[in-house]
Design an enzyme around this catalytic site. Structure first.
Site, mmCIF file in Angstrom:
data_model
loop_
_atom_site.group_PDB
_atom_site.id
_atom_site.type_symbol
_atom_site.label_atom_id
_atom_site.label_comp_id
_atom_site.label_asym_id
_atom_site.label_seq_id
_atom_site.Cartn_x
_atom_site.Cartn_y
_atom_site.Cartn_z
ATOM 1 N N LYS A 53 -9.533 0.341 13.105
ATOM 2 C CA LYS A 53 -8.636 0.493 14.260
ATOM 3 C C LYS A 53 -9.448 0.470 15.554
ATOM 4 O O LYS A 53 -9.065 -0.184 16.533
ATOM 5 C CB LYS A 53 -7.842 1.801 14.140
ATOM 6 C CG LYS A 53 -6.796 1.752 13.051
ATOM 7 C CD LYS A 53 -6.251 3.111 12.648
ATOM 8 C CE LYS A 53 -5.353 2.963 11.416
ATOM 9 N NZ LYS A 53 -4.951 4.242 10.826
ATOM 10 N N GLN A 97 -5.341 10.445 12.053
ATOM 11 C CA GLN A 97 -5.520 9.787 10.759
ATOM 12 C C GLN A 97 -5.135 10.745 9.630
ATOM 13 O O GLN A 97 -5.626 11.869 9.569
ATOM 14 C CB GLN A 97 -6.991 9.339 10.606
ATOM 15 C CG GLN A 97 -7.263 8.523 9.359
ATOM 16 C CD GLN A 97 -6.516 7.187 9.355
ATOM 17 O OE1 GLN A 97 -6.441 6.485 10.361
ATOM 18 N NE2 GLN A 97 -5.934 6.836 8.212
ATOM 19 N N ASP A 120 2.082 5.782 15.919
ATOM 20 C CA ASP A 120 2.275 5.690 14.464
ATOM 21 C C ASP A 120 3.747 5.875 14.097
ATOM 22 O O ASP A 120 4.144 5.577 12.970
ATOM 23 C CB ASP A 120 1.453 6.793 13.770
ATOM 24 C CG ASP A 120 0.396 6.224 12.838
ATOM 25 O OD1 ASP A 120 0.413 5.003 12.602
ATOM 26 O OD2 ASP A 120 -0.437 7.006 12.341
#
Ligand code: NDP
Length: 301
Positions: A53, A97, A120
């Site tokens: 990422k 994460q 997200d």
């Protein structure tokens, strides 16, 4: 006739090209998109995902930042970091994460993220908006799934779709997105009886189970679009999906490979969500959502 293989890399490439153009337009207005990823602990798979990422954000010329916290960081420490980022106007996207170490409550942490920077799409405000059919940040993997289906040219409206798996990050949002596009959707799971009867009547099958080669040719209607979300590591180290690629490709009309399918799209969609957020910064953060995935206009554009 063998299925057409859906090339996730190619669809992602088109998305990156669009993101580059949007980034250039933002730069002209003095805005550089900013994405911050927070990782807690040393989980090797998470380290790899975070590195990809960061690499992609930097490749786009963005402010890509990774904040690394030790395994024993407390939930409060993590939430404090998030709250600081919420207030930092140069940060458009905040991603924590997952999975987090067991002593940290993931849902509570996700709630700390400003929903307007929740690229997200896991904050309950964004999940709720998706549920209500309102514009929201759409979780990256299901958003990518929709783009892959659209890339086949197969019309979603009116079709029978089966999603296998009901996780918050893949199965449930995929169910909602397909429903928003007027498919008739069945959500299957580990307690579903006679699963194959559902899948055999489906024009679109999304497999998000986490079991290698689980979906076999006898479960698929000839010509169906089959999207394989699974990422499974076999004992010999090879990656494989939830769909038995070799047999299903003889029956399906379109099929994603693993690797090279859905996995390619997940990071691309994260970047797309971040550029949407940066555009909203320019507009005064009054709109940072993505209606296009609900109605398919972005793909058609
Ligand atoms: P989860 O483990 O959270 O969910 C798995 C789902 O599969 C559950 O809903 C479960 O049912 C269902 N299931 C399990 N066994 C069966 C069965 N025998 N029959 C029918 N349904 C079953 O997984 P995720 O959704 O997080 O991930 C699914 C897969 O997708 C994994 O391989 C993961 O690695 C991959 N993945 C890939 C991504 C990508 O970018 N390509 C991103 C995210 C995930 P129940 O609810 O009843 O337990």
């Amino acid at each position: 006739m063998a299925a057409q293989i859906i090339d996730g890399k190619e669809v992602a490439k088109i998305t990156y090209k669009q993101i580059k153009a949007r980034t250039a337009a933002l730069r002209e207005q003095g805005i550089i998109p900013g994405l911050t990823v927070i990782i807690v602990g040393e989980n090797p798979a998470s380290q790899t995902y975070v590195a990809s990422k960061e690499k992609r954000a930097l490749k786009l010329g963005w402010n890509g930042q990774v904040i690394r916290l030790p395994e024993n960081a407390t939930q409060q420490e993590l939430c404090e970091v998030i709250k600081t980022l919420n207030l930092d106007d140069s940060v458009d996207g905040i991603l924590v994460q997952l999975p987090l170490p067991k002593h940290i409550n993931e849902l509570e942490v996700l709630k700390c993220i400003d929903p307007e920077k929740d690229v997200d799409g896991f904050h309950i405000v964004n999940s709720g908006k998706l549920f209500a059919g309102l514009e929201s940040f759409v979780p990256c993997t299901p958003k990518g799934i929709m783009k892959l289906i659209d890339s086949t040219g197969v019309e979603i409206e009116g079709k029978n779709a089966v999603v296998i798996g009901r996780s918050l990050i893949v199965g449930k949002p995929a169910f909602l997105l397909l429903s928003a596009r007027n498919a008739t959707v069945t959500l299957c799971h580990s307690k579903t009886e006679n699963l194959a009867e559902f899948t055999r009547s489906a024009d679109i099958v999304v497999a998000a189970i986490g079991k290698p080669n689980f979906v076999t040719a006898d479960m698929i209607k000839p010509g169906a679009v089959v999207i394989d979300v699974g990422i499974n590591r076999l004992p010999d180290g090879q990656l494989c999906g939830d769909v038995d690629f070799e047999s299903v490709k003889e029956v399906a009309g379109h099929l994603t490979p693993v690797p090279g399918g859905v996995g390619q799209m997940t990071i691309a969609m994260l970047m797309e969500n971040t550029v949407i957020s940066a555009e909203a910064r320019l507009a005064g953060r009054d709109r940072k959502t993505d209606a296009s995935v609900l109605d398919g206009t972005r793909h058609k554009a």
